[in-house]
Every structure is written in C-alpha cells, then in structure tokens.
Write a protein that holds these residues in place. Structure first.
Motif, mmCIF file in Angstrom:
data_model
loop_
_atom_site.group_PDB
_atom_site.id
_atom_site.type_symbol
_atom_site.label_atom_id
_atom_site.label_comp_id
_atom_site.label_asym_id
_atom_site.label_seq_id
_atom_site.Cartn_x
_atom_site.Cartn_y
_atom_site.Cartn_z
ATOM 1 N N UNK A 47 36.221 8.178 41.632
ATOM 2 C CA UNK A 47 36.660 9.441 41.059
ATOM 3 C C UNK A 47 37.372 10.280 42.110
ATOM 4 N N UNK A 48 38.353 11.046 41.644
ATOM 5 C CA UNK A 48 39.031 12.053 42.456
ATOM 6 C C UNK A 48 38.937 13.377 41.714
ATOM 7 N N UNK A 49 38.479 14.439 42.395
ATOM 8 C CA UNK A 49 38.354 15.757 41.778
ATOM 9 C C UNK A 49 39.155 16.785 42.561
ATOM 10 N N UNK A 50 39.846 17.637 41.806
ATOM 11 C CA UNK A 50 40.647 18.704 42.415
ATOM 12 C C UNK A 50 40.212 20.037 41.807
ATOM 13 N N UNK A 51 39.787 20.942 42.671
ATOM 14 C CA UNK A 51 39.273 22.231 42.221
ATOM 15 C C UNK A 51 40.401 23.118 41.705
ATOM 16 N N UNK A 52 40.194 23.700 40.516
ATOM 17 C CA UNK A 52 41.174 24.598 39.913
ATOM 18 C C UNK A 52 40.772 26.062 40.030
ATOM 19 N N UNK A 53 39.494 26.326 39.886
ATOM 20 C CA UNK A 53 38.994 27.704 39.861
ATOM 21 C C UNK A 53 37.731 27.763 40.708
ATOM 22 N N UNK A 54 37.850 28.347 41.892
ATOM 23 C CA UNK A 54 36.719 28.370 42.809
ATOM 24 C C UNK A 54 35.555 29.197 42.268
ATOM 25 N N UNK A 55 35.848 30.291 41.578
ATOM 26 C CA UNK A 55 34.794 31.182 41.105
ATOM 27 C C UNK A 55 33.942 30.514 40.027
ATOM 28 N N UNK A 56 34.576 29.832 39.083
ATOM 29 C CA UNK A 56 33.844 29.199 37.990
ATOM 30 C C UNK A 56 33.482 27.749 38.279
ATOM 31 N N UNK A 57 34.167 27.133 39.241
ATOM 32 C CA UNK A 57 33.902 25.733 39.539
ATOM 33 C C UNK A 57 34.590 24.775 38.603
ATOM 34 N N UNK A 58 35.684 25.181 37.966
ATOM 35 C CA UNK A 58 36.434 24.285 37.076
ATOM 36 C C UNK A 58 37.281 23.324 37.903
ATOM 37 N N UNK A 59 37.432 22.096 37.408
ATOM 38 C CA UNK A 59 38.187 21.114 38.170
ATOM 39 C C UNK A 59 38.816 20.085 37.241
ATOM 40 N N UNK A 60 39.856 19.406 37.748
ATOM 41 C CA UNK A 60 40.485 18.287 37.060
ATOM 42 C C UNK A 60 40.068 17.010 37.786
ATOM 43 N N UNK A 61 39.942 15.915 37.041
ATOM 44 C CA UNK A 61 39.431 14.701 37.666
ATOM 45 C C UNK A 61 40.084 13.455 37.076
ATOM 46 N N UNK A 62 40.148 12.424 37.904
ATOM 47 C CA UNK A 62 40.581 11.094 37.508
ATOM 48 C C UNK A 62 39.465 10.138 37.881
ATOM 49 N N UNK A 63 38.940 9.406 36.875
ATOM 50 C CA UNK A 63 37.811 8.518 37.114
ATOM 51 C C UNK A 63 38.090 7.127 36.564
ATOM 52 N N UNK A 64 37.464 6.136 37.169
ATOM 53 C CA UNK A 64 37.626 4.765 36.704
ATOM 54 C C UNK A 64 36.357 3.967 36.881
ATOM 55 N N UNK A 65 36.207 2.929 36.044
ATOM 56 C CA UNK A 65 35.037 2.064 36.123
ATOM 57 C C UNK A 65 35.456 0.627 35.873
ATOM 58 N N UNK A 66 34.897 -0.281 36.669
ATOM 59 C CA UNK A 66 35.120 -1.703 36.476
ATOM 60 C C UNK A 66 33.878 -2.442 36.944
ATOM 61 N N UNK A 67 33.828 -3.730 36.715
ATOM 62 C CA UNK A 67 32.668 -4.488 37.167
ATOM 63 C C UNK A 67 32.410 -5.695 36.301
ATOM 64 N N UNK A 68 31.137 -6.130 36.290
ATOM 65 C CA UNK A 68 30.754 -7.341 35.558
ATOM 66 C C UNK A 68 29.677 -7.038 34.519
ATOM 67 N N UNK A 69 29.639 -5.820 34.012
ATOM 68 C CA UNK A 69 28.679 -5.472 32.966
ATOM 69 C C UNK A 69 28.942 -6.305 31.714
ATOM 70 N N UNK A 70 27.866 -6.836 31.126
ATOM 71 C CA UNK A 70 27.995 -7.660 29.921
ATOM 72 C C UNK A 70 26.992 -7.205 28.866
ATOM 73 N N UNK A 71 27.404 -7.319 27.587
ATOM 74 C CA UNK A 71 26.542 -6.907 26.491
ATOM 75 C C UNK A 71 25.599 -8.035 26.098
ATOM 76 N N UNK A 72 24.844 -7.846 25.004
ATOM 77 C CA UNK A 72 23.830 -8.822 24.602
ATOM 78 C C UNK A 72 24.426 -10.170 24.215
ATOM 79 N N UNK A 73 25.713 -10.191 23.859
ATOM 80 C CA UNK A 73 26.374 -11.447 23.515
ATOM 81 C C UNK A 73 27.056 -12.092 24.712
#
Length: 217
Positions: free
Chosen positions: A157-183
């Motif tokens: 994840x990458x986060x960039x602060x937009x509003x210091x007083x309120x703590x609002x931010x924009x973010x880019x996140x990603x997920x990958x791996x070898x997670x598998x379901x019941x099948x």
C-alpha cells in the motif's frame, strides 16, 4: 465487542492485563467462553502481548472434523514503532475454532497462522506499507475441502495524506499470493485505488484528540 460479556482491564505500570467472560447460553449463569490477555510496554516504541480464548462448545457431532472438544485460540505478537518505521508480527494457533462451509458439508478444522506488517513514513505526508499473512488449516478433512485451501497473501500500500487535521488520505493498495478456496481455486489478484475522508464535529471543536492518520486501518 463481544455481546453479553463481562470484561475487566487493569494497568500495572508497563503491564496491561485483561480478562473476559461471555454469557450467551440460554442456561442461567452459564459461562460460554473465557479469555485473557497481557500486554507489556518494554520501551516507548516496543510492546509485546499474548491472548488466550477458550469457548465451551456443546454442538454435538454435526460438523465434519469436529472432535467434540472446546474451541481454543492462542495469539502472541509484538509491535515496534520508532524513527519512522513500524513493524508488527502476530502468530496464532487455534483448535476447533474455524468452520468452512462447502456444498456438501460444514467442516471444522484447526489453524496455524501469522501476519507481518511493515511500514515506513517519509516526512509527514507519505507512507509505504508491506504485509504478509497466512492461515494454514490443520486436521482438515480432504474429502470435503481441497487440501490446498488456506490464506497466503502478500499486500502492499501507498498512502498520501490530504488533510492533516482530519487525517484524510488517498491510497493505492494491492494483494497477490497463493490463497485458495475450498475447491482449490486461486484467489484473484486485487488492486484498489481509494480515498478516505474523516469528519468529526467533536474533533473540529477541539473536544477529542485527532488520531494519527498513519495508524488508521
């Protein structure tokens, strides 16, 4: 927060202790689960903790793989937060604690799991996050659930602060791996772009302190 529960917490210097009992059964006075935790602050930037939960089950043998015992979970970990770096590690062991539903049966199983979180702050506006987690089933019945079932993810994840007083931010996140379901099917890779706006009248009036945006989930 747990429903119908009684909890007590106390701070003894650098040590914080907590205990809890839950009363959800229809039987008067029956205790359905008990749990306890301990957290110790070694230094301003380092703390470690452990927690244990024990649920008294009475569900017969309707679940595939259930051995008739109680549900138990033991978790331990530590957090280091200093000089712009933050690391958190958590390990978990469970017994009769997890259930997964398939088309043919509900299957109970045990797990071994762990999570690793690492972040680095650059100035007051930018934060990079990297994480890894896994939850590996134990004593899983392969007749109903694929033996490769489990969670194995890498997250960033990458986060960039937009509003210091309120703590609002924009973010880019990603997920990958070898997670598998019941099948046995591999989970999709995910990339997400989002923005989080925080508003609080109480904070705007100076009644409540402003939370650190870097610790927001």
């Amino acid at each position: 927060r747990a429903n119908d529960a009684l909890a007590y917490r106390v701070a003894l210097g650098k040590l914080r202790l907590g205990v809890q009992a839950q009363f959800q059964s229809s039987k008067p006075g029956a205790v359905d689960s008990v749990s306890a935790s301990a957290i110790y602050q070694f230094t301003p930037g380092l703390r470690a903790g452990i927690a244990y939960s024990h649920a008294f089950l009475d569900i017969g043998t309707s679940l595939v793989g259930y051995d008739g015992g109680d549900a138990r979970a033991l978790t331990g970990g530590f957090v280091f937060d200093e000089a712009g770096w933050k690391f958190a590690v958590m390990d978990t062991w469970t017994r009769n604690h997890e259930v997964v539903s398939t088309a043919s049966a509900s299957v109970a199983y045990d797990t071994l799991g762990a999570e690793l979180f690492a972040s680095r702050r650059f100035g007051d506006d930018l934060m990079l996050v990297l994480g890894f987690d896994f939850a590996i089933p134990r004593n899983l019945d392969p007749r109903f659930v694929n033996p490769n079932y489990g969670t194995r993810d890498v997250l960033g994840s990458v986060r960039w602060l937009l509003d210091r007083k309120a703590g609002s931010f924009v973010y880019l996140e990603g997920r990958t791996g070898a997670t598998r379901d019941t099948a046995g099917e591999r989970a999709d890779d995910v990339v997400m772009l989002g923005i989080r706006f925080n508003y609080s009248l109480r904070r705007g009036l100076g009644v409540d302190p402003i939370a650190d945006w870097r610790s927001n989930p």
